[in-house]
Design an enzyme around this catalytic site. Sequence first.
Site, PDB file in Angstrom:
ATOM      1  N   ASP A  93       0.874  -1.173   0.000  1.00 38.58           N
ATOM      2  CA  ASP A  93       0.000   0.000   0.000  1.00 38.58           C
ATOM      3  C   ASP A  93       0.920   1.235   0.000  1.00 38.58           C
ATOM      4  O   ASP A  93       2.134   1.103   0.232  1.00 38.58           O
ATOM      5  CB  ASP A  93      -0.881  -0.028   1.253  1.00 38.58           C
ATOM      6  CG  ASP A  93      -1.608   1.267   1.485  1.00 38.58           C
ATOM      7  OD1 ASP A  93      -2.280   1.734   0.556  1.00 38.58           O
ATOM      8  OD2 ASP A  93      -1.493   1.831   2.603  1.00 38.58           O
ATOM      9  N   ASP A 153      -0.190   5.196   0.915  1.00 35.18           N
ATOM     10  CA  ASP A 153      -0.409   6.230   1.940  1.00 35.18           C
ATOM     11  C   ASP A 153      -0.538   5.607   3.319  1.00 35.18           C
ATOM     12  O   ASP A 153      -1.369   4.723   3.545  1.00 35.18           O
ATOM     13  CB  ASP A 153      -1.665   7.039   1.596  1.00 35.18           C
ATOM     14  CG  ASP A 153      -1.469   7.799   0.298  1.00 35.18           C
ATOM     15  OD1 ASP A 153      -0.489   8.552   0.219  1.00 35.18           O
ATOM     16  OD2 ASP A 153      -2.257   7.604  -0.632  1.00 35.18           O
ATOM     17  N   GLU A 170      -0.521  11.334   4.809  1.00 33.69           N
ATOM     18  CA  GLU A 170      -1.869  11.913   4.898  1.00 33.69           C
ATOM     19  C   GLU A 170      -1.924  13.267   5.600  1.00 33.69           C
ATOM     20  O   GLU A 170      -2.326  14.257   4.998  1.00 33.69           O
ATOM     21  CB  GLU A 170      -2.835  10.918   5.575  1.00 33.69           C
ATOM     22  CG  GLU A 170      -3.077   9.634   4.784  1.00 33.69           C
ATOM     23  CD  GLU A 170      -3.885   9.817   3.502  1.00 33.69           C
ATOM     24  OE1 GLU A 170      -4.133  10.967   3.096  1.00 33.69           O
ATOM     25  OE2 GLU A 170      -4.258   8.805   2.887  1.00 33.69           O
ATOM     26  N   GLY A 182      -9.269  10.626  -3.208  1.00 31.78           N
ATOM     27  CA  GLY A 182      -9.373  12.068  -3.021  1.00 31.78           C
ATOM     28  C   GLY A 182     -10.631  12.667  -3.637  1.00 31.78           C
ATOM     29  O   GLY A 182     -11.309  13.494  -3.013  1.00 31.78           O
ATOM     30  N   LYS A 183     -10.964  12.254  -4.861  1.00 29.74           N
ATOM     31  CA  LYS A 183     -12.172  12.800  -5.503  1.00 29.74           C
ATOM     32  C   LYS A 183     -13.411  12.394  -4.714  1.00 29.74           C
ATOM     33  O   LYS A 183     -14.318  13.185  -4.492  1.00 29.74           O
ATOM     34  CB  LYS A 183     -12.277  12.291  -6.952  1.00 29.74           C
ATOM     35  CG  LYS A 183     -11.283  12.927  -7.898  1.00 29.74           C
ATOM     36  CD  LYS A 183     -11.593  12.612  -9.360  1.00 29.74           C
ATOM     37  CE  LYS A 183     -11.343  11.163  -9.696  1.00 29.74           C
ATOM     38  NZ  LYS A 183      -9.940  10.766  -9.716  1.00 29.74           N
ATOM     39  N   ARG A 185     -13.510  11.707  -1.596  1.00 31.21           N
ATOM     40  CA  ARG A 185     -13.500  12.418  -0.303  1.00 31.21           C
ATOM     41  C   ARG A 185     -14.065  13.828  -0.467  1.00 31.21           C
ATOM     42  O   ARG A 185     -14.858  14.287   0.344  1.00 31.21           O
ATOM     43  CB  ARG A 185     -12.050  12.456   0.209  1.00 31.21           C
ATOM     44  CG  ARG A 185     -11.899  12.738   1.676  1.00 31.21           C
ATOM     45  CD  ARG A 185     -10.454  12.468   2.112  1.00 31.21           C
ATOM     46  NE  ARG A 185     -10.141  11.049   2.029  1.00 31.21           N
ATOM     47  CZ  ARG A 185      -8.937  10.543   1.691  1.00 31.21           C
ATOM     48  NH1 ARG A 185      -7.923  11.350   1.436  1.00 31.21           N
ATOM     49  NH2 ARG A 185      -8.755   9.251   1.630  1.00 31.21           N
ATOM     50  N   HIS A 240      -9.460  18.409  -7.910  1.00 31.82           N
ATOM     51  CA  HIS A 240      -8.596  17.300  -7.492  1.00 31.82           C
ATOM     52  C   HIS A 240      -7.275  17.308  -8.254  1.00 31.82           C
ATOM     53  O   HIS A 240      -6.228  16.971  -7.692  1.00 31.82           O
ATOM     54  CB  HIS A 240      -9.315  15.949  -7.665  1.00 31.82           C
ATOM     55  CG  HIS A 240      -8.524  14.817  -7.104  1.00 31.82           C
ATOM     56  ND1 HIS A 240      -7.840  13.933  -7.900  1.00 31.82           N
ATOM     57  CD2 HIS A 240      -8.243  14.468  -5.828  1.00 31.82           C
ATOM     58  CE1 HIS A 240      -7.196  13.069  -7.121  1.00 31.82           C
ATOM     59  NE2 HIS A 240      -7.431  13.363  -5.872  1.00 31.82           N
ATOM     60  N   LYS A 300      -5.172  19.809  -6.511  1.00 33.08           N
ATOM     61  CA  LYS A 300      -4.676  19.193  -5.267  1.00 33.08           C
ATOM     62  C   LYS A 300      -3.521  18.238  -5.557  1.00 33.08           C
ATOM     63  O   LYS A 300      -2.508  18.212  -4.839  1.00 33.08           O
ATOM     64  CB  LYS A 300      -5.842  18.463  -4.562  1.00 33.08           C
ATOM     65  CG  LYS A 300      -5.443  17.667  -3.352  1.00 33.08           C
ATOM     66  CD  LYS A 300      -5.227  16.193  -3.678  1.00 33.08           C
ATOM     67  CE  LYS A 300      -4.492  15.456  -2.603  1.00 33.08           C
ATOM     68  NZ  LYS A 300      -4.241  14.050  -2.920  1.00 33.08           N
ATOM     69  N   THR A 307      -2.741   0.769  -4.578  1.00 36.46           N
ATOM     70  CA  THR A 307      -3.103   1.989  -3.849  1.00 36.46           C
ATOM     71  C   THR A 307      -4.320   2.677  -4.440  1.00 36.46           C
ATOM     72  O   THR A 307      -4.622   2.537  -5.630  1.00 36.46           O
ATOM     73  CB  THR A 307      -1.922   2.993  -3.837  1.00 36.46           C
ATOM     74  OG1 THR A 307      -2.334   4.191  -3.182  1.00 36.46           O
ATOM     75  CG2 THR A 307      -1.470   3.348  -5.237  1.00 36.46           C
ATOM     76  N   THR A 357      -4.391   5.954  -4.278  1.00 40.19           N
ATOM     77  CA  THR A 357      -3.868   7.265  -4.688  1.00 40.19           C
ATOM     78  C   THR A 357      -3.705   7.417  -6.196  1.00 40.19           C
ATOM     79  O   THR A 357      -3.413   6.459  -6.900  1.00 40.19           O
ATOM     80  CB  THR A 357      -2.504   7.476  -3.996  1.00 40.19           C
ATOM     81  OG1 THR A 357      -2.758   7.789  -2.653  1.00 40.19           O
ATOM     82  CG2 THR A 357      -1.705   8.594  -4.603  1.00 40.19           C
TER      83      THR A 357
HETATM   84  C1  XBP Z   1      -5.141   6.470   0.589  1.00 36.27           C
HETATM   85  C2  XBP Z   1      -6.220   7.265   0.005  1.00 36.27           C
HETATM   86  C3  XBP Z   1      -5.922   8.326  -0.981  1.00 36.27           C
HETATM   87  C4  XBP Z   1      -5.182   9.544  -0.437  1.00 36.27           C
HETATM   88  C5  XBP Z   1      -5.364  10.741  -1.332  1.00 36.27           C
HETATM   89  O1  XBP Z   1      -4.704   5.518  -0.348  1.00 36.27           O
HETATM   90  O2  XBP Z   1      -7.372   7.032   0.297  1.00 36.27           O
HETATM   91  O3  XBP Z   1      -7.144   8.743  -1.482  1.00 36.27           O
HETATM   92  O4  XBP Z   1      -5.724   9.901   0.831  1.00 36.27           O
HETATM   93  O5  XBP Z   1      -4.928  10.472  -2.613  1.00 36.27           O
HETATM   94  P1  XBP Z   1      -3.847   4.176   0.029  1.00 36.27           P
HETATM   95  P2  XBP Z   1      -5.711  10.958  -3.921  1.00 36.27           P
HETATM   96  O6  XBP Z   1      -3.787   4.016   1.521  1.00 36.27           O
HETATM   97  O7  XBP Z   1      -4.619   3.075  -0.666  1.00 36.27           O
HETATM   98  O8  XBP Z   1      -2.475   4.382  -0.571  1.00 36.27           O
HETATM   99  O9  XBP Z   1      -6.179  12.366  -3.669  1.00 36.27           O
HETATM  100  O10 XBP Z   1      -4.680  10.873  -5.021  1.00 36.27           O
HETATM  101  O11 XBP Z   1      -6.866  10.000  -4.113  1.00 36.27           O
HETATM  102 MG    MG Z   2      -2.972   3.207   3.291  1.00 35.48          MG
END
Ligand code: XBP
Ligand code: MG
Length: 281
Positions: free
Chosen positions: A27, A29, A36, A71-72, A74, A100, A103, A140, A142
């Site tokens: 993973d 993030d 985060e 992110g979108k 969210r 987004h 961002k 991921t 992300t």
């Molecule tokens: C974590 C997420 C991501 C990030 C934001 O992903 O939920 O959405 O918070 O990234 P993971 P984006 O733990 O699966 O890596 O704005 O690019 O979506």
């Molecule tokens: Mg994660």
Amino acid sequence: MTSIQPTASTVTAAAAAAPALQAVIFDVDGTLADTERDGHRLAFNQAFARSGMDWEWSVGTYGELLAITGGKERIRHFAALRAPELLKQPDSDAWLAALHQLKSDIYSELVRTGTIALRPGVARLIRELHGAGVRLAIATTTTRSSLDSLLVASFGDQARSLFEVIGAGDVVADKKPAPDIYHWVLRRMRLPPAACLAIEDSRPGILAASAAGVPTLITINAYTADQDFGGALSVVTDLGEPAAPARSLGGQPLNGSCVDLAQLRDWHTKAAGSRRLSPAN
Ligand code: XBP
Ligand code: MG
């Protein structure tokens, strides 16, 4: 129902017939780096400010919003609560995509300036696995451009050759906790889930990996420490460095100070043994 109590010898026999560990799926993030709170959150807030919006996500609010992955997704969730009229505009999808994108560009710039370091033990373990010929992948939620910025800032020229398969962002429609991103990665690696091990940091992450059948190690962080990690192979504080040992928090115990390939193989073999002996399988 009769319960089967596995003995050491039956576990060994069953594990012997199971696939060996061939790949580790990371993973991003919260797992590769604590991105985060001081990465994505700041980028969202700067994007809101530059767009003339009065939204500002505090550390606490952002922790709650992490339940919505992507992110979108969210932003859409928050807009539905705070300003539903934004989502009723005919061009609302384009507005959301542009916000987004802004961002994501801000996030990449933050990462390029080197403010976000890899978590303890991440670079050490990735280099050990790569050197030993264990296949590496990423699964991921992300956005791909944000991930690429983090990989280049963290691994330089090696970034592109380390990970054989990268599943990121919108390559699947349903993000974690849906298993789709793991299915996508497994298909491209042509591996069964039992030959892999996932490293995740959150409940949506373990739900996604487990639903795809991939045994999962959890490294917690400040946002996820209190989440339910039932079913994890092991839960540890982090991957550890020789001078800064990791600690076991649940599941299979950590032998020694760091998570290394020998430890991952040991956990993976034990998981295979208990799976094959479970009455449900
Ligand atoms: C974590 C997420 C991501 C990030 C934001 O992903 O939920 O959405 O918070 O990234 P993971 P984006 O733990 O699966 O890596 O704005 O690019 O979506
Ligand atoms: Mg994660």
